[in-house]
Design a protein around this motif. Sequence first.
Motif, PDB file in Angstrom:
ATOM      1  N   THR A  51      35.307  36.325  42.631  1.00 39.51           N
ATOM      2  CA  THR A  51      34.903  34.985  42.225  1.00 39.51           C
ATOM      3  C   THR A  51      35.632  34.614  40.948  1.00 39.51           C
ATOM      4  OG1 THR A  51      32.708  35.450  43.102  1.00 39.51           O
ATOM      5  CG2 THR A  51      32.933  33.511  41.702  1.00 39.51           C
ATOM      6  N   ASN A  52      36.277  33.446  40.933  1.00 38.48           N
ATOM      7  CA  ASN A  52      36.908  32.932  39.720  1.00 38.48           C
ATOM      8  C   ASN A  52      35.895  32.093  38.949  1.00 38.48           C
ATOM      9  OD1 ASN A  52      39.472  34.056  39.930  1.00 38.48           O
ATOM     10  ND2 ASN A  52      40.158  32.463  41.320  1.00 38.48           N
ATOM     11  N   GLY A  72      37.308  33.783  33.529  1.00 35.19           N
ATOM     12  CA  GLY A  72      38.260  34.673  34.193  1.00 35.19           C
ATOM     13  C   GLY A  72      37.856  34.930  35.625  1.00 35.19           C
ATOM     14  N   THR A  73      37.850  36.203  36.005  1.00 37.15           N
ATOM     15  CA  THR A  73      37.530  36.584  37.372  1.00 37.15           C
ATOM     16  C   THR A  73      36.482  37.675  37.365  1.00 37.15           C
ATOM     17  OG1 THR A  73      39.795  36.097  38.058  1.00 37.15           O
ATOM     18  CG2 THR A  73      38.502  37.436  39.553  1.00 37.15           C
ATOM     19  N   GLU A  74      35.547  37.574  38.293  1.00 35.31           N
ATOM     20  CA  GLU A  74      34.557  38.618  38.507  1.00 35.31           C
ATOM     21  C   GLU A  74      34.776  39.202  39.887  1.00 35.31           C
ATOM     22  OE1 GLU A  74      30.585  37.257  38.060  1.00 35.31           O
ATOM     23  OE2 GLU A  74      30.726  37.139  35.884  1.00 35.31           O
ATOM     24  N   ILE A  75      34.794  40.534  39.962  1.00 34.68           N
ATOM     25  CA  ILE A  75      34.977  41.223  41.236  1.00 34.68           C
ATOM     26  C   ILE A  75      33.777  42.130  41.449  1.00 34.68           C
ATOM     27  CG2 ILE A  75      36.441  42.760  42.583  1.00 34.68           C
ATOM     28  CD1 ILE A  75      38.785  41.941  40.839  1.00 34.68           C
ATOM     29  N   GLY A  96      26.493  52.893  45.051  1.00 36.43           N
ATOM     30  CA  GLY A  96      26.034  51.577  44.661  1.00 36.43           C
ATOM     31  C   GLY A  96      27.180  50.615  44.439  1.00 36.43           C
ATOM     32  N   ARG A  97      26.880  49.532  43.758  1.00 35.92           N
ATOM     33  CA  ARG A  97      27.854  48.489  43.472  1.00 35.92           C
ATOM     34  C   ARG A  97      27.907  48.213  41.975  1.00 35.92           C
ATOM     35  NH1 ARG A  97      28.027  43.982  48.098  1.00 35.92           N
ATOM     36  NH2 ARG A  97      27.889  45.380  49.877  1.00 35.92           N
ATOM     37  N   PHE A  98      29.022  47.628  41.567  1.00 33.60           N
ATOM     38  CA  PHE A  98      29.168  47.210  40.178  1.00 33.60           C
ATOM     39  C   PHE A  98      30.042  45.964  40.127  1.00 33.60           C
ATOM     40  CE2 PHE A  98      32.453  50.344  40.994  1.00 33.60           C
ATOM     41  CZ  PHE A  98      33.583  49.844  40.383  1.00 33.60           C
ATOM     42  N   ILE A  99      30.007  45.303  38.978  1.00 32.13           N
ATOM     43  CA  ILE A  99      30.782  44.072  38.770  1.00 32.13           C
ATOM     44  C   ILE A  99      31.825  44.345  37.694  1.00 32.13           C
ATOM     45  CG2 ILE A  99      30.696  41.691  37.928  1.00 32.13           C
ATOM     46  CD1 ILE A  99      27.980  41.436  39.229  1.00 32.13           C
ATOM     47  N   VAL A 100      33.017  43.822  37.914  1.00 28.78           N
ATOM     48  CA  VAL A 100      34.128  43.951  36.979  1.00 28.78           C
ATOM     49  C   VAL A 100      34.508  42.560  36.500  1.00 28.78           C
ATOM     50  CG1 VAL A 100      36.546  44.561  36.818  1.00 28.78           C
ATOM     51  CG2 VAL A 100      35.008  46.042  38.028  1.00 28.78           C
ATOM     52  N   THR A 101      34.689  42.398  35.203  1.00 33.27           N
ATOM     53  CA  THR A 101      35.142  41.117  34.663  1.00 33.27           C
ATOM     54  C   THR A 101      36.544  41.276  34.103  1.00 33.27           C
ATOM     55  OG1 THR A 101      34.156  41.570  32.509  1.00 33.27           O
ATOM     56  CG2 THR A 101      32.800  40.375  34.092  1.00 33.27           C
ATOM     57  N   ILE A 102      37.367  40.274  34.360  1.00 34.59           N
ATOM     58  CA  ILE A 102      38.748  40.252  33.892  1.00 34.59           C
ATOM     59  C   ILE A 102      38.962  38.903  33.230  1.00 34.59           C
ATOM     60  CG2 ILE A 102      41.162  40.460  34.608  1.00 34.59           C
ATOM     61  CD1 ILE A 102      39.914  41.812  37.171  1.00 34.59           C
ATOM     62  N   GLN A 141      42.747  34.759  35.504  1.00 35.10           N
ATOM     63  CA  GLN A 141      42.446  34.298  36.858  1.00 35.10           C
ATOM     64  C   GLN A 141      43.263  35.110  37.868  1.00 35.10           C
ATOM     65  OE1 GLN A 141      40.228  31.853  37.684  1.00 35.10           O
ATOM     66  NE2 GLN A 141      39.678  31.605  35.539  1.00 35.10           N
ATOM     67  N   LEU A 142      42.583  35.743  38.810  1.00 34.22           N
ATOM     68  CA  LEU A 142      43.232  36.485  39.882  1.00 34.22           C
ATOM     69  C   LEU A 142      43.042  35.734  41.192  1.00 34.22           C
ATOM     70  CD1 LEU A 142      42.059  40.101  39.009  1.00 34.22           C
ATOM     71  CD2 LEU A 142      44.226  39.030  38.445  1.00 34.22           C
ATOM     72  N   ASP A 143      43.985  35.870  42.084  1.00 31.38           N
ATOM     73  CA  ASP A 143      43.921  35.184  43.363  1.00 31.38           C
ATOM     74  C   ASP A 143      42.950  35.901  44.291  1.00 31.38           C
ATOM     75  OD1 ASP A 143      44.340  33.748  45.650  1.00 31.38           O
ATOM     76  OD2 ASP A 143      46.515  33.960  45.639  1.00 31.38           O
ATOM     77  N   PRO A 144      41.891  35.223  44.758  1.00 31.95           N
ATOM     78  CA  PRO A 144      40.933  35.871  45.650  1.00 31.95           C
ATOM     79  C   PRO A 144      41.526  36.249  47.010  1.00 31.95           C
ATOM     80  CG  PRO A 144      39.992  33.877  44.718  1.00 31.95           C
ATOM     81  CD  PRO A 144      41.441  33.904  44.343  1.00 31.95           C
ATOM     82  N   LEU A 145      42.650  35.667  47.373  1.00 30.62           N
ATOM     83  CA  LEU A 145      43.285  36.048  48.627  1.00 30.62           C
ATOM     84  C   LEU A 145      43.951  37.416  48.499  1.00 30.62           C
ATOM     85  CD1 LEU A 145      43.846  35.110  51.473  1.00 30.62           C
ATOM     86  CD2 LEU A 145      45.960  34.094  50.671  1.00 30.62           C
TER      87      LEU A 145
END
Length: 184
Positions: A60-61, A65-68, A89-95, A98-102
């Motif tokens: 998600t942008n 920035g971007t969250e993955i 489990g899961r985790f969230i990464v913030t950058i 802006q990264l391309d979600p494609l």
Amino acid sequence: MKRYLMACMILVFITSCSYVISRETREIAVKDVPFKNILDNPDAYINNIFIMGGIIARTTNTDEGTEIEIVQTPVDRLGNIIDRDISEGRFIVTIRKQLDPLIYSAGRDITLAGKLTGSRRALLGTREYNYPVFEVKEMYLWKKERYLYQHVYPYWYDPYYHPYIYYWHDPLWRRPYIYPYPRP
């Protein structure tokens, strides 16, 4: 010539077993903490750097920035993903860029080094889930694996293969293997 060949072989061996995360980051990263402990008590590990691997679930942008969102998978000492079917489990990464979600699409493998900055509660399906949130220091997106053959069958499963028919006696229109020749 032999020295040149030997030097090339040594270079290939050295680069084929390289780490995906830099040495400086690997030296300061915390290594002996299971991901389950981070999930249960993320406040105890804030501002520590961890090396993680996983499968991208969602990208998600945002304005910052971007969250993955990543499904955690175990990694070996080189940063390679060991088994895609095991997760704690899961985790969230913030950058901050802006990264391309494609490109960073769901299903891609990723290895990263990140600093734990906190946690966030959000819905995962119908239940509330506590996601640890990491700020990325280094990241490596693995290439998609491409397979040459979609169906790997022995040659005798080929519908046009028959060991007792001599194809040079058959007419051309019954031989699908002769592609460059025009059919009558």
